[in-house]
Design a protein around this motif. Structure first.
Motif, PDB file in Angstrom:
ATOM      1  N   UNK A 252      19.389 -49.754  -8.621  1.00 21.90           N
ATOM      2  CA  UNK A 252      19.073 -50.988  -7.898  1.00 21.90           C
ATOM      3  C   UNK A 252      18.665 -52.035  -8.937  1.00 21.90           C
ATOM      4  N   UNK A 253      19.437 -53.095  -8.991  1.00 22.02           N
ATOM      5  CA  UNK A 253      19.194 -54.156  -9.951  1.00 22.02           C
ATOM      6  C   UNK A 253      19.052 -55.487  -9.216  1.00 22.02           C
ATOM      7  N   UNK A 254      18.389 -56.399  -9.876  1.00 23.90           N
ATOM      8  CA  UNK A 254      18.209 -57.735  -9.316  1.00 23.90           C
ATOM      9  C   UNK A 254      18.733 -58.770 -10.299  1.00 23.90           C
ATOM     10  N   UNK A 255      19.300 -59.808  -9.727  1.00 26.14           N
ATOM     11  CA  UNK A 255      19.781 -60.927 -10.541  1.00 26.14           C
ATOM     12  C   UNK A 255      19.537 -62.207  -9.756  1.00 26.14           C
ATOM     13  N   UNK A 256      19.068 -63.218 -10.443  1.00 26.60           N
ATOM     14  CA  UNK A 256      18.817 -64.496  -9.782  1.00 26.60           C
ATOM     15  C   UNK A 256      20.139 -65.155  -9.405  1.00 26.60           C
ATOM     16  N   UNK A 257      20.075 -65.847  -8.268  1.00 26.33           N
ATOM     17  CA  UNK A 257      21.280 -66.603  -7.911  1.00 26.33           C
ATOM     18  C   UNK A 257      21.545 -67.658  -9.002  1.00 26.33           C
ATOM     19  N   UNK A 258      22.786 -68.028  -9.112  1.00 30.67           N
ATOM     20  CA  UNK A 258      23.238 -68.994 -10.120  1.00 30.67           C
ATOM     21  C   UNK A 258      23.138 -68.427 -11.535  1.00 30.67           C
ATOM     22  N   UNK A 262      29.113 -63.458 -17.277  1.00 32.22           N
ATOM     23  CA  UNK A 262      29.018 -62.727 -18.537  1.00 32.22           C
ATOM     24  C   UNK A 262      27.639 -62.138 -18.789  1.00 32.22           C
ATOM     25  N   UNK A 263      26.710 -62.385 -17.893  1.00 34.89           N
ATOM     26  CA  UNK A 263      25.358 -61.841 -18.075  1.00 34.89           C
ATOM     27  C   UNK A 263      25.390 -60.323 -17.929  1.00 34.89           C
ATOM     28  N   UNK A 264      24.810 -59.625 -18.906  1.00 32.34           N
ATOM     29  CA  UNK A 264      24.758 -58.165 -18.891  1.00 32.34           C
ATOM     30  C   UNK A 264      23.735 -57.706 -17.849  1.00 32.34           C
ATOM     31  N   UNK A 297      31.769 -58.711 -10.416  1.00 34.54           N
ATOM     32  CA  UNK A 297      31.244 -57.870 -11.500  1.00 34.54           C
ATOM     33  C   UNK A 297      32.400 -57.142 -12.160  1.00 34.54           C
ATOM     34  N   UNK A 298      32.144 -56.619 -13.390  1.00 29.76           N
ATOM     35  CA  UNK A 298      33.186 -55.899 -14.128  1.00 29.76           C
ATOM     36  C   UNK A 298      32.529 -54.996 -15.156  1.00 29.76           C
ATOM     37  N   UNK A 304      32.263 -47.696 -22.678  1.00 28.77           N
ATOM     38  CA  UNK A 304      30.898 -48.199 -22.835  1.00 28.77           C
ATOM     39  C   UNK A 304      30.093 -48.111 -21.537  1.00 28.77           C
ATOM     40  N   UNK A 305      30.717 -48.395 -20.394  1.00 26.71           N
ATOM     41  CA  UNK A 305      29.998 -48.367 -19.132  1.00 26.71           C
ATOM     42  C   UNK A 305      29.044 -49.529 -18.953  1.00 26.71           C
ATOM     43  N   UNK A 306      29.243 -50.647 -19.627  1.00 22.81           N
ATOM     44  CA  UNK A 306      28.374 -51.814 -19.507  1.00 22.81           C
ATOM     45  C   UNK A 306      28.866 -52.695 -18.354  1.00 22.81           C
ATOM     46  N   UNK A 307      27.944 -52.952 -17.390  1.00 28.27           N
ATOM     47  CA  UNK A 307      28.275 -53.756 -16.217  1.00 28.27           C
ATOM     48  C   UNK A 307      27.808 -55.187 -16.444  1.00 28.27           C
ATOM     49  N   UNK A 308      28.705 -56.160 -16.239  1.00 23.45           N
ATOM     50  CA  UNK A 308      28.386 -57.572 -16.450  1.00 23.45           C
ATOM     51  C   UNK A 308      28.833 -58.361 -15.228  1.00 23.45           C
ATOM     52  N   UNK A 309      28.260 -59.565 -15.080  1.00 27.62           N
ATOM     53  CA  UNK A 309      28.672 -60.477 -14.010  1.00 27.62           C
ATOM     54  C   UNK A 309      29.876 -61.288 -14.470  1.00 27.62           C
TER      55      UNK A 309
END
Length: 760
Positions: A252-258, A262-264, A297-298, A304-309
């Motif tokens: 469970x992760x959180x990210x601010x809107x806007x 590319x943000x990790x 997301x991608x 690597x398994x790194x998830x980014x926006x």
């Protein structure tokens, strides 16, 4: 047998003649063969000899010669490891080994007499095998290799062994594993080594030590036999039997809107691993990103398994409206066959950002509220919103206005709903308008609006009259139309015109003797005697009138509005005592004794009063007793007894005539309030009275009308003809003219005397 026989032969002819003679038979001896006796005479004797037995006597041959000649024994064939003595005793000449020597010997035993006659019998000697040899393993392989996770019952090896003691027959051996082992077992009869427990190469201790060492034991007897042992090593090979595991498997992760593209967000490889030991089996990658909102997301790469926006998310955008959590799934999979895999669940919550200020639905609010509205009532509602998604929780508060001289704030607003309520009674006569500043806050940003509360005037004030209570006395012969004692009431109402008052007597005006003038249209009115009293005919029986006067503020209202209009009423209570016509009053001052009785009313809250009084009384009684004792002692010492003559003269002395006293009992309760005053028609003096109990007392000239409870008083009076002091008269409660005690002309003058009044 006997060597000769003598036979008597008797002969007789037919004529009867007889003859007897002796015939002697001589037996001549002949040399015969010797014979065996015992078992050898009837059967072939078999002798059993245990291997390993040292040389010893094994049998005794028994034979006899009919001629009792001395016999000799011999053994054939000669090269056997046995010998026979001349006495016939057979001995073994060696220690036999069953595994090396013949298992059976046939001995021909010959017995010969001196003349050369002989007899021969055969003796069989069997060598008995005993367990004297250790079994040995015939399996030469000592190291075995198997893969992990073999099912129970899988055969690992077939261990074989032989026992030299069993060369001519199948060996009966017993197999066992000496070392404690939870993975393998061996068939005790066949020696088959097989898997019995789970073998996990990836778990301890096999993860660090994949070789399993066993000690296999073979025995030729279940107990107290000969045994041999052999070390066996089993090597466990790793297989790809575990899928890659992620801990946790749900993120469970959180990210601010806007948040910018590319943000990790998350590195999955830090949480996943494959526990297979061999590197060829523990490699994995990440594939199959899917789920709601996965286009935002991608994964940077499968390794690597790194998830980014990939896109910025705006919650206020209609495309994203109402979406706060995105549910994604990623597959983590083995590279090696059979390609085991697991699923990873990722929930990304987009945190709203407070971008907008709250906005009230109106720039200002105005509420009209009647001043008689109940405390706690809602007078209106304000409402504010902002454009943030999800909608922010708006909190309302009053930040300014709404205070009075008595209250800091007489208004309250619901923090969540915006309902405005009153906390104290509104008063149009004090404040006609309240201006409030209401604030709406979304915990970060605030805005304000103005709220105007207009207080509407309502007839909510009662007429207030002065005095609201009065007590007086009037003579029974008072003329009709007289303003009684010059009494009048003056009323005022904060929210009514002075002309709006109406006056009427609601209670106590029996036979309508009293009225007010004017009865309406003025703020002052006088009490008028409307009709004469008639006690002689019995029309009037009450001497005390308690009038309850109502003053209403509806005089100016039309008749049709009096039903719906709010009307307030004030009250005034009057106590009127009618005094009968007085008789002639003598100029002399009557002598009488006033006995005042006070009744103490006990209050539970004053529990200490009786305690203090009791203790004080006990101390006072003790002191008085002691003083009396001292006085008696002094009298006996200083004053001798009087003579008899004196006693006689005293007895014969003329007795003074006792003066008659009139005793008037006044019963006054403690805490009595003398709340009325009147003038005595006989003496012309002013006295005070209690309107409920009827208790009275003369009023001092400089003493105002009391409004507090009277103190307890114990009074004593001394009649004295030289004194011209007026005595207090206390009229009784029920006061018909025939029974009322008042000073009259018939009262005797007080005789000069001295007496102490008693307290009743």
């Amino acid at each position: 047998m006997p060597k000769s026989f003598d036979l008597l032969i008797f002969v007789e002819d037919i004529t009867g003649r007889t003859d007897l003679n002796t015939l002697t038979i001589q037996v001549t001896d002949k040399n015969e063969h010797p014979v065996f006796r015992g078992n050898m005479a009837i059967q072939t004797v078999t002798i059993h000899v245990l291997e390993g037995t040292p040389p010893e006597h094994i049998y005794q041959v028994d034979a006899a010669d009919p001629e009792n000649a001395e016999l000799k024994y011999s053994l054939l064939p000669a090269p056997v490891p046995f010998l026979v003595l001349e006495s016939g005793a057979i001995f073994s000449t060696k220690e036999f080994d069953y595994e090396k020597d013949p298992h059976c010997y046939f001995l021909n035993i010959t017995v010969t007499d001196p003349d050369g006659l002989n007899s021969t019998r055969t003796v069989n000697v069997n060598i008995i095998n005993i367990n004297d040899e250790r079994p040995y393993f015939t399996t030469k392989q000592r190291v075995y290799r198997i893969p992990e996770e073999q099912s129970p019952g899988t055969v690992v090896a077939n261990i074989t062994a032989k026992d030299p003691d069993d060369e001519d027959s199948p060996s009966r051996l017993f197999y066992s594993i000496q070392s404690s082992d939870r993975y393998f077992s061996i068939n005790p009869s066949t020696g088959v080594l097989q898997v019995t427990g789970r073998i996990d190469r990836d778990a301890l201790p096999l993860r660090l030590h994949p070789n399993i060492s066993l000690i296999v034991r073979v025995e030729d007897s279940p107990s107290s036999g000969h045994a041999s042992e052999m070390d066996i090593t089993i090597i466990i090979d790793d297989i790809n039997d575990n899928p890659p595991e992620c801990n946790p498997s749900t993120f469970r992760k959180e990210a601010n809107e806007n948040t910018t593209a590319g943000t990790f967000l998350l590195d999955l490889r830090n949480y996943c691993k494959d526990i297979d030991v061999d590197s060829s089996n523990n490699q994995f990658n990440f594939t199959g990103l899917s789920g709601f909102g996965s286009n935002n997301f991608a994964l940077e790469s499968t390794v690597s398994g790194r998830l980014v926006m990939t896109e910025s998310i705006d919650l206020e955008n209609s495309a994203n409206l109402g979406v706060e959590v995105y549910s994604l799934t990623v597959r983590v999979q083995d590279i090696a066959c059979p390609n085991y895999s697991n699923m990873i669940y990722i929930y990304i919550r987009i945190k709203p950002v407070n971008e907008f200020f709250p906005v009230f639905s109106n720039l200002s609010y105005e509420f009209n509220v009647p001043e008689i509205i109940k405390v706690g009532s809602s007078i209106g509602r304000v409402n504010a919103r902002d454009k943030d998604w999800p909608p922010s929780v708006i909190t309302y508060s009053i930040v300014a206005g709404g205070g009075t001289r008595d209250y800091t704030n007489i208004f309250w607003i619901s923090p969540t709903k915006g309902d405005v309520k009153i906390l104290a009674r509104l008063d149009y006569e004090t404040t006609q308008k309240h201006i409030l500043t209401v604030q709406a806050s979304d915990q970060e940003k605030t805005t304000t609006a103005s709220v105007t509360v207009n207080v509407l005037e309502v007839n909510d004030e009662e007429p207030v009259c002065s005095p609201n209570f009065y007590s007086f006395q009037i003579p029974v012969s008072l003329a009709v139309g007289t303003n009684i004692n010059g009494f009048r009431i003056e009323c005022q109402d904060r929210d009514s015109d002075p002309r709006s008052f109406r006056y009427f007597i609601n209670e106590g005006n029996m036979n309508n003797h009293f009225t007010f003038s004017p009865s309406a249209g003025s703020n002052t009115s006088r009490l008028i005697l409307a009709s004469r009293f008639d006690y002689e005919s019995g029309l009037d029986k009450n001497w005390i009138y308690r009038l309850r006067v109502y003053i209403t503020d509806d005089n100016l209202l039309p008749a049709r509005d009096k039903i719906t209009h709010l009307i307030k009423t004030g009250t005034v209570t009057l106590s009127i005592r009618v005094i009968p016509n007085p008789t002639t009053v003598l100029t002399t001052t009557p002598g009488f004794t006033v006995v005042t009785k006070r009744e103490n009313l006990y209050s539970e809250s004053a529990w200490y009063v009786p305690l203090v009084i009791t203790l004080g009384s006990l101390l006072l009684l003790g002191l008085l007793g002691y003083l009396g004792f001292l006085l008696a002692t002094w009298v006996r010492t200083c004053c001798p007894p009087a003579g008899k003559a004196d006693s006689v003269s005293l007895i014969n002395a003329p007795e003074k005539k006792k003066l008659k006293k009139e005793v008037v009992v006044t019963m006054t309760k403690l805490n009595t309030v003398f709340d009325g005053e009147a003038r005595d028609p006989v003496t012309g003096k002013m006295y005070e009275f209690n309107t409920r109990s009827g208790a009275r007392r003369w009023k001092k000239s400089n003493e105002p009308l009391q409004s507090v409870p009277a103190m307890q008083v114990m009074s004593s009076a001394t009649d004295d003809s030289d004194q011209g002091t007026d005595r207090a008269e206390a009229p009784s409660k029920n006061e018909p003219s025939e029974e009322r005690k008042e000073p009259t002309a018939e009262t005797k003058p007080a005789a000069k005397h001295s007496a102490t009044d008693k307290v009743c």
